[in-house]
Design a protein around this motif. Structure first.
Motif, PDB file in Angstrom:
ATOM      1  N   TYR A 175       0.868  -1.268   0.137  1.00 27.94           N
ATOM      2  CA  TYR A 175       0.060   0.048  -0.028  1.00 27.94           C
ATOM      3  C   TYR A 175       0.924   1.325  -0.039  1.00 27.94           C
ATOM      4  N   SER A 176       0.086   2.407  -0.391  1.00 29.74           N
ATOM      5  CA  SER A 176       1.042   3.504  -0.154  1.00 29.74           C
ATOM      6  C   SER A 176       0.712   4.572   1.215  1.00 29.74           C
ATOM      7  N   VAL A 177       1.691   4.816   1.755  1.00 26.80           N
ATOM      8  CA  VAL A 177       1.715   5.458   3.085  1.00 26.80           C
ATOM      9  C   VAL A 177       0.889   6.840   2.807  1.00 26.80           C
ATOM     10  N   THR A 178       0.886   7.283   1.645  1.00 27.31           N
ATOM     11  CA  THR A 178       0.128   8.778   1.195  1.00 27.31           C
ATOM     12  C   THR A 178      -1.512   8.238   0.813  1.00 27.31           C
ATOM     13  N   ASP A 179      -1.667   7.211   0.852  1.00 20.84           N
ATOM     14  CA  ASP A 179      -3.055   6.872   0.525  1.00 20.84           C
ATOM     15  C   ASP A 179      -3.811   6.075   1.375  1.00 20.84           C
ATOM     16  N   ARG A 180      -4.701   6.532   2.180  1.00 14.43           N
ATOM     17  CA  ARG A 180      -5.267   5.752   3.050  1.00 14.43           C
ATOM     18  C   ARG A 180      -6.295   4.663   2.402  1.00 14.43           C
ATOM     19  N   ARG A 181      -6.879   4.959   1.278  1.00  9.87           N
ATOM     20  CA  ARG A 181      -7.554   4.047   0.517  1.00  9.87           C
ATOM     21  C   ARG A 181      -6.900   2.700  -0.024  1.00  9.87           C
ATOM     22  N   SER A 182      -5.443   3.141  -0.302  1.00  7.05           N
ATOM     23  CA  SER A 182      -4.790   1.979  -0.593  1.00  7.05           C
ATOM     24  C   SER A 182      -4.554   0.989   0.596  1.00  7.05           C
ATOM     25  N   TYR A 183      -4.569   1.591   1.813  1.00  5.27           N
ATOM     26  CA  TYR A 183      -4.170   0.746   3.096  1.00  5.27           C
ATOM     27  C   TYR A 183      -5.525   0.079   3.310  1.00  5.27           C
ATOM     28  N   GLU A 184      -6.660   0.668   3.037  1.00  5.77           N
ATOM     29  CA  GLU A 184      -7.703  -0.122   3.296  1.00  5.77           C
ATOM     30  C   GLU A 184      -7.968  -1.399   2.226  1.00  5.77           C
ATOM     31  N   ALA A 185      -7.700  -1.162   1.049  1.00 10.77           N
ATOM     32  CA  ALA A 185      -7.526  -2.147   0.084  1.00 10.77           C
ATOM     33  C   ALA A 185      -6.488  -3.200   0.668  1.00 10.77           C
ATOM     34  N   ALA A 186      -5.531  -3.046   1.201  1.00 12.39           N
ATOM     35  CA  ALA A 186      -4.367  -3.828   1.552  1.00 12.39           C
ATOM     36  C   ALA A 186      -5.237  -4.793   2.704  1.00 12.39           C
ATOM     37  N   LEU A 187      -5.883  -4.157   3.628  1.00 12.64           N
ATOM     38  CA  LEU A 187      -6.326  -4.822   4.864  1.00 12.64           C
ATOM     39  C   LEU A 187      -7.463  -5.694   4.230  1.00 12.64           C
ATOM     40  N   ASN A 188      -7.931  -5.362   3.113  1.00  6.89           N
ATOM     41  CA  ASN A 188      -9.033  -6.128   2.498  1.00  6.89           C
ATOM     42  C   ASN A 188      -8.580  -7.337   2.111  1.00  6.89           C
ATOM     43  N   LEU A 189      -7.294  -7.202   1.496  1.00  8.02           N
ATOM     44  CA  LEU A 189      -6.583  -8.188   0.864  1.00  8.02           C
ATOM     45  C   LEU A 189      -5.991  -9.284   1.903  1.00  8.02           C
ATOM     46  N   LEU A 190      -5.553  -8.821   2.948  1.00  6.97           N
ATOM     47  CA  LEU A 190      -5.310  -9.559   4.169  1.00  6.97           C
ATOM     48  C   LEU A 190      -6.489 -10.349   4.708  1.00  6.97           C
ATOM     49  N   ASP A 191      -7.653  -9.945   4.745  1.00  7.55           N
ATOM     50  CA  ASP A 191      -8.722 -10.558   5.135  1.00  7.55           C
ATOM     51  C   ASP A 191      -9.058 -11.596   4.147  1.00  7.55           C
ATOM     52  N   LEU A 192      -9.040 -11.544   2.786  1.00  7.51           N
ATOM     53  CA  LEU A 192      -9.232 -12.389   1.940  1.00  7.51           C
ATOM     54  C   LEU A 192      -8.073 -13.446   2.205  1.00  7.51           C
ATOM     55  N   ILE A 193      -6.898 -13.220   2.366  1.00  8.21           N
ATOM     56  CA  ILE A 193      -5.793 -14.332   2.622  1.00  8.21           C
ATOM     57  C   ILE A 193      -6.017 -15.182   3.738  1.00  8.21           C
ATOM     58  N   ARG A 194      -6.668 -14.476   4.749  1.00  2.00           N
ATOM     59  CA  ARG A 194      -6.942 -15.376   5.842  1.00  2.00           C
ATOM     60  C   ARG A 194      -8.169 -16.037   5.687  1.00  2.00           C
ATOM     61  N   LEU A 195      -9.225 -15.805   5.033  1.00  2.00           N
ATOM     62  CA  LEU A 195     -10.227 -16.401   4.766  1.00  2.00           C
ATOM     63  C   LEU A 195     -10.075 -17.602   3.862  1.00  2.00           C
ATOM     64  N   HIS A 196      -9.248 -17.425   2.679  1.00  2.00           N
ATOM     65  CA  HIS A 196      -9.243 -18.649   1.517  1.00  2.00           C
ATOM     66  C   HIS A 196      -7.776 -19.163   1.906  1.00  2.00           C
ATOM     67  N   ALA A 197      -6.941 -19.028   2.847  1.00  2.00           N
ATOM     68  CA  ALA A 197      -5.802 -19.999   3.088  1.00  2.00           C
ATOM     69  C   ALA A 197      -6.169 -21.525   3.204  1.00  2.00           C
ATOM     70  N   ARG A 198      -5.230 -22.177   2.807  1.00  2.00           N
ATOM     71  CA  ARG A 198      -5.473 -23.524   2.722  1.00  2.00           C
ATOM     72  C   ARG A 198      -5.840 -24.116   4.331  1.00  2.00           C
ATOM     73  N   PRO A 199      -6.637 -24.954   4.368  1.00  3.32           N
ATOM     74  CA  PRO A 199      -7.059 -25.581   5.707  1.00  3.32           C
ATOM     75  C   PRO A 199      -5.935 -25.815   6.553  1.00  3.32           C
ATOM     76  N   GLY A 200      -5.539 -25.468   7.767  1.00  2.00           N
ATOM     77  CA  GLY A 200      -4.588 -25.896   8.820  1.00  2.00           C
ATOM     78  C   GLY A 200      -3.357 -25.108   8.345  1.00  2.00           C
ATOM     79  N   THR A 201      -3.125 -23.986   7.491  1.00  2.00           N
ATOM     80  CA  THR A 201      -1.750 -23.466   7.229  1.00  2.00           C
ATOM     81  C   THR A 201      -1.939 -22.097   7.228  1.00  2.00           C
ATOM     82  N   SER A 202      -0.935 -21.374   7.204  1.00  2.00           N
ATOM     83  CA  SER A 202      -0.846 -19.819   7.154  1.00  2.00           C
ATOM     84  C   SER A 202       0.248 -19.552   6.008  1.00  2.00           C
TER      85      SER A 202
END
Length: 233
Positions: free
Chosen positions: A104-131
């Protein structure tokens, strides 16, 4: 500028060195448009900075790099910003790779929120029992005077996701930081894969008691085994 970037990658993408490992570590780089994903990848692979780069296609680059005096084969997939808006597309990517860099860009709050959304997707769709080892990268710290995302916020938010840690960088002014980001992730991937290769210790069962009791126990176990094999339990 795009053609120049392609030429740079052609010079580096197929580099092979003797003594490189057979294992290839696949890293995917995600983030909103304009945050500097490609600039970070270019800095890492070529130590050069591209001030402008607009791509309409996903790009994957192969390279042999040195990590802790070992040659390591890597594959970096640079995903265009438009694609990360498609959850199904992101899900298909994160289930096939070893490590992730979310930018994300530290100069763009919206890009940071998009990054957190991606982290949510990563956590949600990670292979079972793994990180999946993930680095949350705040790029463009050279533009401190227009910063919108505080480093402490990123550190706090990253701690809420499994195997994720934050870093900050500037592809424009800090050429070594790109290498630190990718090498830090590679070290985590190498350690993770090495830990999976450690053989499990066999646990032996020591029977105690008189010889008669031990013989009785063994006969009972053999009887249960034969019944189970013959389907008579």
């Amino acid at each position: 500028m795009k053609n120049r970037a392609c030429k740079l990658f052609m010079m580096t993408g197929n580099s092979q060195e003797k003594g490189s490992t057979k294992t290839t570590y696949h890293i995917v780089v995600l983030g909103a448009e304009g945050v500097g994903k490609t600039a970070l990848v270019v800095r890492y692979l070529t130590r050069r900075f591209l001030s402008e780069y607009a791509s309409t296609e996903e790009s994957t680059y192969n390279r042999t790099v040195n990590v802790d005096d070992k040659n390591v084969q890597i594959k970096i997939t640079d995903v265009i910003g438009k694609s990360v808006k498609q959850p199904s597309y992101v899900r298909s990517k994160i289930q096939k790779i070893d490590g992730i860099v979310v930018v994300y860009s530290v100069t763009d709050r919206r890009s940071y929120e998009a990054a957190l959304n991606l982290l949510d997707l990563i956590r949600l769709h990670a292979r079972p029992g793994t990180s999946t080892p993930t680095i949350l990268v705040g790029n463009k710290v050279d533009l401190e005077h227009i910063r919108e995302v505080d480093a402490d916020d990123a550190e706090k938010d990253a701690s809420e996701y499994p195997d994720c840690f934050p870093m900050e960088s500037s592809a424009a002014t800090l050429p070594d930081e790109a290498a630190v980001i990718f090498e830090s992730l590679l070290k985590k991937l190498i350690n993770k894969r090495d830990s999976l290769k450690v053989p499990r210790r066999k646990v032996s069962v020591v029977l105690q008691g008189s010889p008669k009791l031990i013989r009785t126990h063994i006969k009972r176990r053999l009887s249960m085994f034969n019944k189970s094999r013959n389907g008579t339990l």
